[in-house]
Design a protein around this motif. Structure first.
Motif, PDB file in Angstrom:
ATOM      1  N   PHE A   1       0.630  -1.173   0.080  1.00 26.61           N
ATOM      2  CA  PHE A   1      -0.007   0.101  -0.144  1.00 26.61           C
ATOM      3  C   PHE A   1       0.751   1.100   0.032  1.00 26.61           C
ATOM      4  O   PHE A   1       1.650   1.526   0.901  1.00 26.61           O
ATOM      5  CB  PHE A   1      -0.895  -0.152   1.256  1.00 26.61           C
ATOM      6  N   ALA A   2       0.864   1.850  -1.265  1.00 23.89           N
ATOM      7  CA  ALA A   2       1.798   3.177  -1.223  1.00 23.89           C
ATOM      8  C   ALA A   2       0.612   4.374  -0.695  1.00 23.89           C
ATOM      9  O   ALA A   2      -0.656   4.581  -1.090  1.00 23.89           O
ATOM     10  CB  ALA A   2       1.976   3.629  -2.500  1.00 23.89           C
ATOM     11  N   GLY A   3       1.336   5.247   0.116  1.00 25.93           N
ATOM     12  CA  GLY A   3       0.507   6.532   0.734  1.00 25.93           C
ATOM     13  C   GLY A   3       0.089   7.502  -0.448  1.00 25.93           C
ATOM     14  O   GLY A   3      -0.822   8.297  -0.007  1.00 25.93           O
ATOM     15  N   ASN A   4       0.512   7.392  -1.517  1.00 24.50           N
ATOM     16  CA  ASN A   4      -0.179   8.091  -2.612  1.00 24.50           C
ATOM     17  C   ASN A   4       0.047   7.500  -3.963  1.00 24.50           C
ATOM     18  O   ASN A   4       1.029   6.557  -4.069  1.00 24.50           O
ATOM     19  CB  ASN A   4       0.355   9.683  -2.600  1.00 24.50           C
ATOM     20  N   ASP A   5      -0.647   7.973  -5.102  1.00 24.89           N
ATOM     21  CA  ASP A   5      -0.600   7.326  -6.381  1.00 24.89           C
ATOM     22  C   ASP A   5       0.979   7.494  -6.834  1.00 24.89           C
ATOM     23  O   ASP A   5       1.239   6.762  -7.661  1.00 24.89           O
ATOM     24  CB  ASP A   5      -1.362   7.959  -7.282  1.00 24.89           C
ATOM     25  N   LEU A   6       1.658   8.482  -6.650  1.00 27.25           N
ATOM     26  CA  LEU A   6       2.853   8.832  -7.251  1.00 27.25           C
ATOM     27  C   LEU A   6       3.853   7.766  -6.912  1.00 27.25           C
ATOM     28  O   LEU A   6       4.815   7.348  -7.552  1.00 27.25           O
ATOM     29  CB  LEU A   6       3.661  10.311  -7.052  1.00 27.25           C
ATOM     30  N   MET A   7       3.734   7.616  -5.443  1.00 27.08           N
ATOM     31  CA  MET A   7       4.805   6.568  -4.970  1.00 27.08           C
ATOM     32  C   MET A   7       4.232   5.298  -5.177  1.00 27.08           C
ATOM     33  O   MET A   7       5.204   4.087  -5.622  1.00 27.08           O
ATOM     34  CB  MET A   7       4.658   6.583  -3.327  1.00 27.08           C
TER      35      MET A   7
ATOM     36  N   GLY B   1      11.540  -7.700 -11.706  1.00 23.78           N
ATOM     37  CA  GLY B   1      10.964  -9.002 -12.310  1.00 23.78           C
ATOM     38  C   GLY B   1       9.769  -9.568 -11.645  1.00 23.78           C
ATOM     39  O   GLY B   1       9.304 -10.764 -11.801  1.00 23.78           O
ATOM     40  N   VAL B   2       9.017  -8.712 -10.679  1.00 27.30           N
ATOM     41  CA  VAL B   2       7.935  -9.030  -9.833  1.00 27.30           C
ATOM     42  C   VAL B   2       6.818  -8.880 -10.727  1.00 27.30           C
ATOM     43  O   VAL B   2       6.618  -7.536 -10.976  1.00 27.30           O
ATOM     44  CB  VAL B   2       8.120  -8.536  -8.727  1.00 27.30           C
ATOM     45  N   ARG B   3       5.946  -9.885 -10.957  1.00 28.69           N
ATOM     46  CA  ARG B   3       4.597  -9.541 -11.880  1.00 28.69           C
ATOM     47  C   ARG B   3       3.649  -9.119 -10.859  1.00 28.69           C
ATOM     48  O   ARG B   3       3.255  -9.456  -9.663  1.00 28.69           O
ATOM     49  CB  ARG B   3       4.256 -10.967 -12.506  1.00 28.69           C
ATOM     50  N   ILE B   4       2.855  -8.097 -11.473  1.00 26.97           N
ATOM     51  CA  ILE B   4       1.773  -7.569 -10.618  1.00 26.97           C
ATOM     52  C   ILE B   4       0.703  -7.853 -11.679  1.00 26.97           C
ATOM     53  O   ILE B   4       0.479  -7.606 -12.911  1.00 26.97           O
ATOM     54  CB  ILE B   4       1.821  -5.649 -10.712  1.00 26.97           C
ATOM     55  N   PRO B   5      -0.554  -8.444 -10.989  1.00 30.26           N
ATOM     56  CA  PRO B   5      -0.591  -8.591  -9.610  1.00 30.26           C
ATOM     57  C   PRO B   5      -0.627  -9.867  -9.316  1.00 30.26           C
ATOM     58  O   PRO B   5      -0.796 -10.446  -7.998  1.00 30.26           O
ATOM     59  CB  PRO B   5      -2.246  -8.465  -9.476  1.00 30.26           C
ATOM     60  N   ASP B   6      -0.095 -10.838  -9.885  1.00 28.51           N
ATOM     61  CA  ASP B   6       0.151 -12.321  -9.826  1.00 28.51           C
ATOM     62  C   ASP B   6       1.023 -12.423  -8.400  1.00 28.51           C
ATOM     63  O   ASP B   6       0.846 -13.480  -7.490  1.00 28.51           O
ATOM     64  CB  ASP B   6       0.910 -13.093 -10.917  1.00 28.51           C
ATOM     65  N   GLN B   7       2.172 -11.778  -8.256  1.00 25.29           N
ATOM     66  CA  GLN B   7       3.269 -11.943  -7.363  1.00 25.29           C
ATOM     67  C   GLN B   7       3.000 -10.872  -6.154  1.00 25.29           C
ATOM     68  O   GLN B   7       3.454 -10.980  -5.269  1.00 25.29           O
ATOM     69  CB  GLN B   7       4.652 -12.085  -7.978  1.00 25.29           C
ATOM     70  N   MET B   8       2.801  -9.623  -6.472  1.00 25.28           N
ATOM     71  CA  MET B   8       2.650  -8.714  -5.823  1.00 25.28           C
ATOM     72  C   MET B   8       1.403  -7.762  -6.425  1.00 25.28           C
ATOM     73  O   MET B   8       1.328  -7.244  -7.609  1.00 25.28           O
ATOM     74  CB  MET B   8       4.017  -7.776  -5.980  1.00 25.28           C
ATOM     75  N   LYS B   9       0.499  -7.361  -5.154  1.00 24.81           N
ATOM     76  CA  LYS B   9      -0.566  -6.613  -5.341  1.00 24.81           C
ATOM     77  C   LYS B   9      -0.536  -5.358  -4.863  1.00 24.81           C
ATOM     78  O   LYS B   9       0.111  -5.252  -3.778  1.00 24.81           O
ATOM     79  CB  LYS B   9      -1.905  -7.197  -4.535  1.00 24.81           C
ATOM     80  N   VAL B  10      -0.668  -4.137  -5.617  1.00 30.07           N
ATOM     81  CA  VAL B  10      -0.290  -2.820  -5.245  1.00 30.07           C
ATOM     82  C   VAL B  10      -1.517  -1.892  -5.233  1.00 30.07           C
ATOM     83  O   VAL B  10      -2.392  -2.036  -6.341  1.00 30.07           O
ATOM     84  CB  VAL B  10       0.534  -2.390  -6.288  1.00 30.07           C
ATOM     85  N   ILE B  11      -1.616  -0.997  -4.261  1.00 30.12           N
ATOM     86  CA  ILE B  11      -2.805  -0.171  -4.216  1.00 30.12           C
ATOM     87  C   ILE B  11      -2.108   1.169  -3.947  1.00 30.12           C
ATOM     88  O   ILE B  11      -1.231   1.543  -3.200  1.00 30.12           O
ATOM     89  CB  ILE B  11      -3.915  -0.486  -3.333  1.00 30.12           C
ATOM     90  N   GLY B  12      -2.522   2.248  -4.390  1.00 28.04           N
ATOM     91  CA  GLY B  12      -2.137   3.602  -4.119  1.00 28.04           C
ATOM     92  C   GLY B  12      -3.178   4.495  -3.326  1.00 28.04           C
ATOM     93  O   GLY B  12      -4.122   3.928  -2.791  1.00 28.04           O
ATOM     94  N   TYR B  13      -3.192   5.841  -3.426  1.00 30.53           N
ATOM     95  CA  TYR B  13      -4.071   6.706  -2.682  1.00 30.53           C
ATOM     96  C   TYR B  13      -4.228   7.975  -3.386  1.00 30.53           C
ATOM     97  O   TYR B  13      -3.055   8.512  -3.829  1.00 30.53           O
ATOM     98  CB  TYR B  13      -3.492   6.868  -1.007  1.00 30.53           C
ATOM     99  N   ASP B  14      -5.444   8.435  -3.791  1.00 36.21           N
ATOM    100  CA  ASP B  14      -5.355   9.911  -4.159  1.00 36.21           C
ATOM    101  C   ASP B  14      -6.392   9.686  -5.388  1.00 36.21           C
ATOM    102  O   ASP B  14      -7.618  10.501  -5.417  1.00 36.21           O
ATOM    103  CB  ASP B  14      -4.436  10.638  -4.600  1.00 36.21           C
TER     104      ASP B  14
END
Length: 330
Positions: free
Chosen positions: A241-247, A259-272
């Protein structure tokens, strides 16, 4: 350039007393008048707002102070405020402070002497006493994306702690077994509250450790370096979870290089919820109603300029979870 605060300090009277004297709006003793006049002459203070106050005239000009015009969040705020200002008959001046308190103070001094009708302030470095000084100059202020509890300052902001909790909970519901957080600058209340929301959702998990929270600076590069640091410390992390969308954008770039696949190996969410087409895959985010915030700020400022009563001083706005490909289940 001398300010009313300089006059107050030299004369040994309050800013409010000086304001009453300049605007002829209340009782000031003869002794205080003489002291204030002497301080004004010694400092060569030029309160251009005297003419406005005495003549009852307005400049039909308002200002918007933002900390970083390169962050897409703030141009959208500016567009909304300018649209509303134009409808209401005002001209908007945009001031970019670069997170610099000295630049911010200089802008405020200039705006006072330019006889500005009101100011919308989005700042992480402004202090309540600076806003009180503006109000003493009869300049209404609305603060956005920040708030001080137990003050009379009018503010429009979202519940960042609830939003942070919502983001982390979403990753948990997606099946993530170890979630990291890239937090914004610690001195920024919104960043701290989003981090606290993450802790609310994750601190009771068996895998939780404070080292899962790494520092970013609300920029793409800050998110990139924070993601590299987080992955070095915890290569088994599978959600961030990144504290804003830019990060979040910087984190996704780092993950791509690793080489980490999104979202299969890592799920990411931002804010704003900023409008950015660069994300691949499309970014999940906690969306603030950015345009509505800017529009409401201008609406409330107009009411204050026209001396219309406001129902309340603090206006919290709800956020919304937007699920996109970066966290979607296969």
């Amino acid at each position: 350039m001398s300010t009313i605060r300089d006059v107050s300090k030299l004369a040994g009277v309050s800013v409010a007393t000086i304001s009453r004297f300049l605007n002829q709006s209340g009782y000031v003793s003869k002794e205080a008048e003489e002291t204030i006049l002497a301080a004004i002459q010694k400092l060569n203070y030029k309160p251009n707002n005297i003419a406005r106050s005495l003549a009852g005239k307005k400049t039909s000009t308002i200002a918007l102070l933002v900390p970083d015009i390169l962050n897409p969040f703030f141009p959208e705020i500016a567009r909304a405020a300018e649209d509303a200002a134009s409808r209401l008959g005002y001209t908007l001046i945009l001031c970019n402070t670069d997170h610099n308190p000295d630049k911010e103070r200089n802008y405020i001094d200039v705006l006072i002497n330019k006889r500005i009708d009101g100011i919308i302030i989005s700042s992480y470095t402004i202090r309540p006493e600076q806003i009180y000084a503006l109000e003493a100059e009869n300049i209404p202020v609305v603060v956005i994306d920040n708030a001080w509890h137990d003050t009379s300052i009018v503010s429009i902001s979202t519940d960042n702690r609830a939003g942070g909790q919502m983001a982390a909970q979403h990753l948990l519901e997606c099946g993530c077994r170890k979630i990291g957080h890239i937090c914004g600058p610690y001195h920024i209340a919104a960043a701290k509250d989003r981090m606290l929301g993450y802790e609310d959702a994750c601190s009771q998990q068996e895998w939780f450790t404070p080292s899962l929270m790494v520092y970013g600076d609300f920029s793409v590069s800050g998110g990139y370096h924070a993601m590299r640091e987080l992955y070095d410390k915890h290569p088994d992390v599978d959600g961030v979870f990144a504290g804003n969308d830019l990060m979040a954008a910087g984190a996704m770039k780092a993950l791509h290089e690793l080489g980490v696949r999104i979202p299969d190996q890592m799920k990411v969410i931002g804010y704003d919820g900023i409008q950015m087409d660069m994300f691949s895959p499309a970014l999940s985010t906690i969306a603030q109603p950015i345009y509505s915030i800017g529009e409401l700020a201008m609406t409330y400022l107009d009411q204050m300029i026209k001396e219309k009563p406001l129902e309340k001083k603090s206006y919290p706005i709800d956020v919304q979870l937007i699920v996109n490909a970066s966290s979607r289940l296969p």
